[in-house]
Motif scaffolding. Structure first.
Motif, PDB file in Angstrom:
ATOM      1  N   ASN A  57       0.839  -1.188   0.000  1.00 12.07           N
ATOM      2  CA  ASN A  57       0.000   0.000   0.000  1.00 12.07           C
ATOM      3  C   ASN A  57       0.882   1.248   0.000  1.00 12.07           C
ATOM      4  OD1 ASN A  57       0.778   0.645   2.686  1.00 12.07           O
ATOM      5  ND2 ASN A  57      -0.785  -0.720   3.479  1.00 12.07           N
ATOM      6  N   VAL A  58       0.238   2.408   0.050  1.00 17.74           N
ATOM      7  CA  VAL A  58       0.975   3.671  -0.052  1.00 17.74           C
ATOM      8  C   VAL A  58       2.009   3.813   1.068  1.00 17.74           C
ATOM      9  CG1 VAL A  58      -0.770   5.026   1.176  1.00 17.74           C
ATOM     10  CG2 VAL A  58       0.744   6.161  -0.406  1.00 17.74           C
ATOM     11  N   VAL A  59       1.674   3.423   2.262  1.00 17.24           N
ATOM     12  CA  VAL A  59       2.618   3.535   3.385  1.00 17.24           C
ATOM     13  C   VAL A  59       3.812   2.598   3.169  1.00 17.24           C
ATOM     14  CG1 VAL A  59       2.901   3.256   5.878  1.00 17.24           C
ATOM     15  CG2 VAL A  59       0.799   4.278   4.967  1.00 17.24           C
ATOM     16  N   ASP A  60       3.542   1.384   2.691  1.00 19.10           N
ATOM     17  CA  ASP A  60       4.638   0.451   2.384  1.00 19.10           C
ATOM     18  C   ASP A  60       5.576   1.042   1.335  1.00 19.10           C
ATOM     19  OD1 ASP A  60       3.558  -1.440   4.135  1.00 19.10           O
ATOM     20  OD2 ASP A  60       2.380  -2.402   2.539  1.00 19.10           O
ATOM     21  N   ARG A  61       4.984   1.666   0.311  1.00 18.32           N
ATOM     22  CA  ARG A  61       5.805   2.276  -0.743  1.00 18.32           C
ATOM     23  C   ARG A  61       6.687   3.378  -0.177  1.00 18.32           C
ATOM     24  NH1 ARG A  61       4.204   1.303  -6.470  1.00 18.32           N
ATOM     25  NH2 ARG A  61       4.663  -0.901  -6.447  1.00 18.32           N
ATOM     26  N   THR A  94      16.075   8.389   7.516  1.00 16.38           N
ATOM     27  CA  THR A  94      15.261   8.212   8.713  1.00 16.38           C
ATOM     28  C   THR A  94      13.868   8.758   8.431  1.00 16.38           C
ATOM     29  OG1 THR A  94      15.812  10.371   9.644  1.00 16.38           O
ATOM     30  CG2 THR A  94      17.301   8.537  10.184  1.00 16.38           C
ATOM     31  N   SER A  95      12.924   8.390   9.273  1.00 12.21           N
ATOM     32  CA  SER A  95      11.576   8.947   9.138  1.00 12.21           C
ATOM     33  C   SER A  95      11.619  10.457   9.284  1.00 12.21           C
ATOM     34  CB  SER A  95      10.637   8.344  10.187  1.00 12.21           C
ATOM     35  OG  SER A  95      10.435   6.982   9.925  1.00 12.21           O
ATOM     36  N   ALA A 152       6.323  12.940  13.229  1.00 11.75           N
ATOM     37  CA  ALA A 152       5.858  11.580  13.541  1.00 11.75           C
ATOM     38  C   ALA A 152       4.753  11.083  12.606  1.00 11.75           C
ATOM     39  CB  ALA A 152       5.424  11.474  15.003  1.00 11.75           C
ATOM     40  N   SER A 153       4.559  11.732  11.467  1.00 12.09           N
ATOM     41  CA  SER A 153       3.535  11.285  10.511  1.00 12.09           C
ATOM     42  C   SER A 153       3.771   9.849  10.073  1.00 12.09           C
ATOM     43  CB  SER A 153       3.525  12.181   9.272  1.00 12.09           C
ATOM     44  OG  SER A 153       3.136  13.474   9.570  1.00 12.09           O
ATOM     45  N   PRO A 166      -2.092   8.811   5.061  1.00 15.76           N
ATOM     46  CA  PRO A 166      -1.604  10.049   4.432  1.00 15.76           C
ATOM     47  C   PRO A 166      -2.706  10.731   3.631  1.00 15.76           C
ATOM     48  CG  PRO A 166      -0.570   8.104   3.436  1.00 15.76           C
ATOM     49  CD  PRO A 166      -1.414   7.629   4.560  1.00 15.76           C
ATOM     50  N   SER A 167      -2.795  12.041   3.792  1.00 17.45           N
ATOM     51  CA  SER A 167      -3.756  12.829   3.018  1.00 17.45           C
ATOM     52  C   SER A 167      -3.261  12.954   1.586  1.00 17.45           C
ATOM     53  CB  SER A 167      -3.896  14.225   3.629  1.00 17.45           C
ATOM     54  OG  SER A 167      -2.673  14.935   3.483  1.00 17.45           O
TER      55      SER A 167
END
Length: 121
Positions: free
Chosen positions: A2-6, A17-18, A30-31, A42-43
């Motif tokens: 999904n988008v977060v995995d990508r 790093t994040s 911390a998004s 994510p928007s």
């Protein structure tokens, strides 16, 4: 995937790093952690910011394609066309309007003068 995995895949590939991604893309603190934990998604604005940051298409982030960048059509321009585009890009909003108005007036005059011959060009 999904988008977060990508997003995390791109982050890891670049050894970031994040915090690097959040600061670089202009995201809230911390998004990424919140998204990874499933405490929000994510928007559209965030997806666009991340796509620009990583220089990939939003379609890639949304898993609609595996191509990271969209193919761009090559267009060859004459020197005059390049100058016109440069002038337009550097103009104020008011001057851009005037450039468009001048071009439209010229087009109208040519249509009146040459009629169908001009429209078929």
């Amino acid at each position: 995937m999904n988008v977060v995995d990508r997003i995390f895949q791109l982050k890891e590939e670049r050894h970031l790093t994040s915090k690097d991604v959040e600061v670089g893309a202009g995201l809230a603190n911390a998004s990424l952690l919140q998204w990874k934990k499933g405490k929000g998604k994510p928007s559209l604005e965030s997806i666009i910011k991340v796509a620009l940051y990583f220089d990939v298409s939003t379609d890639y982030l949304l898993c609609l394609t595996d191509e990271r960048k969209e193919d761009k059509i090559e267009i060859s321009l004459t020197e005059e066309e390049k100058l016109l585009l440069k002038a337009y890009n550097n103009a104020s909003v008011y001057d851009r309007f005037r450039i468009i108005q001048l071009c439209m007036n010229s087009l109208d005059e040519n249509i009146k003068k040459y009629g169908d011959l001009f429209l078929n060009y």
